[in-house]
Design an enzyme around this catalytic site. Structure first.
Site, PDB file in Angstrom:
ATOM      1  N   GLU A 189       9.235  16.681  15.878  1.00  0.00           N
ATOM      2  CA  GLU A 189      10.378  16.067  14.189  1.00  0.00           C
ATOM      3  C   GLU A 189       9.545  17.210  13.122  1.00  0.00           C
ATOM      4  O   GLU A 189       8.514  17.250  12.844  1.00  0.00           O
ATOM      5  CB  GLU A 189      10.009  14.480  13.631  1.00  0.00           C
ATOM      6  CG  GLU A 189      10.980  13.944  12.260  1.00  0.00           C
ATOM      7  CD  GLU A 189      10.317  13.227  11.771  1.00  0.00           C
ATOM      8  OE1 GLU A 189      11.022  11.991  11.227  1.00  0.00           O
ATOM      9  OE2 GLU A 189       9.193  12.387  12.026  1.00  0.00           O
TER      10      GLU A 189
ATOM     11  N   CYS B 164      13.897  10.611   7.747  1.00  0.00           N
ATOM     12  CA  CYS B 164      13.282  10.363   8.822  1.00  0.00           C
ATOM     13  C   CYS B 164      15.065  10.654   9.375  1.00  0.00           C
ATOM     14  O   CYS B 164      14.165   9.757  10.907  1.00  0.00           O
ATOM     15  CB  CYS B 164      13.100   9.129   9.044  1.00  0.00           C
ATOM     16  SG  CYS B 164      13.482   7.852   8.166  1.00  0.00           S
TER      17      CYS B 164
ATOM     18  N   LYS C  53       1.249  -1.827  -0.131  1.00  0.00           N
ATOM     19  CA  LYS C  53      -0.051   0.117  -0.129  1.00  0.00           C
ATOM     20  C   LYS C  53       0.566   0.878   0.023  1.00  0.00           C
ATOM     21  O   LYS C  53       1.217   2.317   0.896  1.00  0.00           O
ATOM     22  CB  LYS C  53      -1.218   0.057   1.019  1.00  0.00           C
ATOM     23  CG  LYS C  53      -2.579   0.132   1.186  1.00  0.00           C
ATOM     24  CD  LYS C  53      -2.453   2.630   1.208  1.00  0.00           C
ATOM     25  CE  LYS C  53      -1.638   2.673   1.819  1.00  0.00           C
ATOM     26  NZ  LYS C  53      -1.903   4.436   1.630  1.00  0.00           N
TER      27      LYS C  53
ATOM     28  N   GLU D  53       9.529   1.231  10.960  1.00  0.00           N
ATOM     29  CA  GLU D  53      10.352   2.541  10.851  1.00  0.00           C
ATOM     30  C   GLU D  53      10.048   3.543  11.439  1.00  0.00           C
ATOM     31  O   GLU D  53       9.075   4.498  10.268  1.00  0.00           O
ATOM     32  CB  GLU D  53      11.575   2.542   9.846  1.00  0.00           C
ATOM     33  CG  GLU D  53      12.218   3.446   9.952  1.00  0.00           C
ATOM     34  CD  GLU D  53      12.995   3.328   8.359  1.00  0.00           C
ATOM     35  OE1 GLU D  53      14.420   4.269   8.068  1.00  0.00           O
ATOM     36  OE2 GLU D  53      13.238   2.044   7.649  1.00  0.00           O
TER      37      GLU D  53
END
Length: 499
Positions: free
Chosen positions: A395, A297, A188, A263
């Site tokens: 973040e 990331c 997906k 992750e």
């Protein structure tokens, strides 16, 4: 002519995709489409079907059938390796095409996209070797009457949910390892960057992957992604994305206790000591925050620099950022492209405003760039940042770098670890003892010494703390998609229990 040599033109009309189940392209039919506009050019480039839960069920059934009948899971590993090697060859032959569509949907520079596709071919080649070397253990030390085996078996049907920042690279850090282990896949992709995931379906079919082993269901995370994590006939889900969504995956996976590979987010430190090659370090720090427009990331978004050189180093980094070429992603000379989504563009600008409000000193950047079309943000450097500020703790997922000084090695390590995340870190120093000590004590799954964002298929990826579970790539990447079985074999006549 290669797309990195000459600038490509934009498509006249958006390319229409279907989804992919059991070896066949499925047309959208009466399903709604998601129309993707290029973030670098603001023109429609692709149209992707919005699939339903029923479409997901169909794909999972195909993957389950393909796994259970052994068409892939039980064939010799050399045959799986042959398919993966052929896929790598096709990837290389279609690298320009894949990079073009990746750039149009994502907004990253075409030169970067092309390099990523080349790296993806390497992933398939490396995983082909792992397919043939995957093995268990034997125990010949259980006495004359018993022999023990430990075998690795493919875990089954894997649901693979990938993000929009590296649509093809993250896909290929997983798919060849999943297939090498003998599993089947329902993928997906992000609804805004689905093209290359669908193109990989064509490539794998051409390479000889049996029908049903790689399926792609397109749509939103809230519908298809959620249904995938809840699905009782999916044995494992690999998810890459935010820690907040990862937490929801953990909750949803409880239905059948499926295995998870996660992750997740990062707030990664780049630690610079006074004895580093400061010119090299400045270039690396600029690359670490500018690569993929900071939508990465593992980007180095916290600059922790020794106080004695902090002022000098701040100027070096600002000078580097001022020279970075920002602009049209289809221009081969571009180093930083567009921000991928409108929502992310707004988020980054909000964080820049928050940094100013909290009292950080803006050194360079600090706002949007107007090129007439598309959405771009200048690489932004904040100094006088404290550990309590949002730009130091949260973040941002954009080209925003927060500078914080330190006075001792112990303080640098403490500052680096002062985060809920533990995905990646870098240290810059010419003192090997210092480099090794920092590497050992900073809690991060990936570490770079005098470099950043380097890597290849041999070394695993993954995080500590709230940056995730499990490892991808490397030999650990194939093991992640297996389960272990212990086999006890009795030798000779049994000692009777009933006499």
């Amino acid at each position: 002519m290669d797309q990195v040599v000459a600038r490509q033109s934009l498509p006249d009309t958006p390319r229409i995709f279907g989804f992919f189940v059991d070896g066949k392209r499925m047309e959208a039919g009466e399903r709604a489409y998601f129309e993707r506009r290029s973030p670098g050019h603001d023109v429609p480039v692709t149209r992707i079907p919005k699939c339903t839960r029923e479409d997901l069920d169909l794909a999972v059934k195909a993957a389950r059938r393909a796994f259970e009948d052994g068409r892939w899971s039980r064939i010799p590993a050399v045959e799986r390796a042959d398919v993966l090697l052929r896929a790598a060859q096709i990837l290389r032959s279609r690298a320009g095409e894949l990079a073009y569509w990746e750039t149009l949907e994502n907004g990253k520079p075409i030169s970067q996209a092309r390099a990523e596709v080349d790296g993806c071919a390497g992933m398939f080649e490396y995983a082909a070797g792992l397919a043939r070397t995957l093995h268990g253990d034997a125990f010949n030390n259980l006495g004359d009457g018993m022999f023990g085996l430990v075998t690795r078996e493919p875990i089954g049907v894997v649901g693979l949910i990938t993000p929009w920042n590296f649509p093809f690279l993250i896909l290929c850090e997983r798919v060849p390892y999943i297939l090498a282990a003998g599993c089947t896949i329902v993928a997906k992709p992000s609804e805004v960057t689905s093209a290359t995931t669908l193109m990989l379906a064509e490539i794998l079919s051409e390479a000889g992957l049996p029908d049903g082993c790689y399926n792609v269901v397109t749509g939103s995370g809230s519908v298809i992604g959620q249904a995938m994590t809840e699905h009782l006939d999916i044995d494992m889900v690999s998810f890459t994305g935010s820690t907040a969504v990862g937490r929801r995956c953990v909750e949803a996976a409880g239905g059948n206790f499926k295995k998870l590979g996660l992750e997740l987010g990062g707030k990664n430190p780049q630690i610079v000591f006074a004895d580093a090659d400061l010119e090299d370090a400045a270039d690396g720090v600029a690359f670490g925050i500018g690569f993929n427009t900071g939508q990465c990331c593992v980007s180095g978004s916290r600059l922790i620099v020794e106080r004695s050189v902090a002022s000098e180093f701040e100027k070096l980094v600002a000078a580097k950022l001022a020279k970075v070429r920002i602009g049209d992603p289809l221009d081969p000379a571009t180093q930083i492209g567009a921000i991928t989504t409108t929502a992310q563009n707004r988020t980054i600008l909000d964080y820049i405003a928050k940094g100013r409000e909290e009292g950080a000193r803006l050194v360079c950047g600090g706002g949007a760039l107007d090129f007439g079309r598309g959405q771009y943000i200048a690489p932004t450097l904040f100094a006088d940042v404290t550990g309590a500020m949002a730009i130091a703790r949260e973040e941002i997922f954009g080209p925003v770098l927060a500078v914080m000084p330190f006075d001792s090695e112990a303080e640098a390590i403490a500052m680096a670890n002062d985060t809920v995340y533990g995905l990646a870190a870098s240290v810059w120093t010419k003192n090997i003892d210092k480099a090794l000590n920092v590497t050992r004590r900073v809690r991060a799954g990936r570490f770079w010494v005098n470099t950043t964002l380097a890597g290849g298929p041999e070394l695993p990826l993954g995080g500590f703390k709230q940056s995730g579970w499990g490892r991808e790539a490397g030999s650990y990447g194939i093991e992640e998609y297996t389960q272990i079985k212990s086999v006890h074999i009795e030798i000779g006549k049994r000692e009777p229990w009933v006499r």
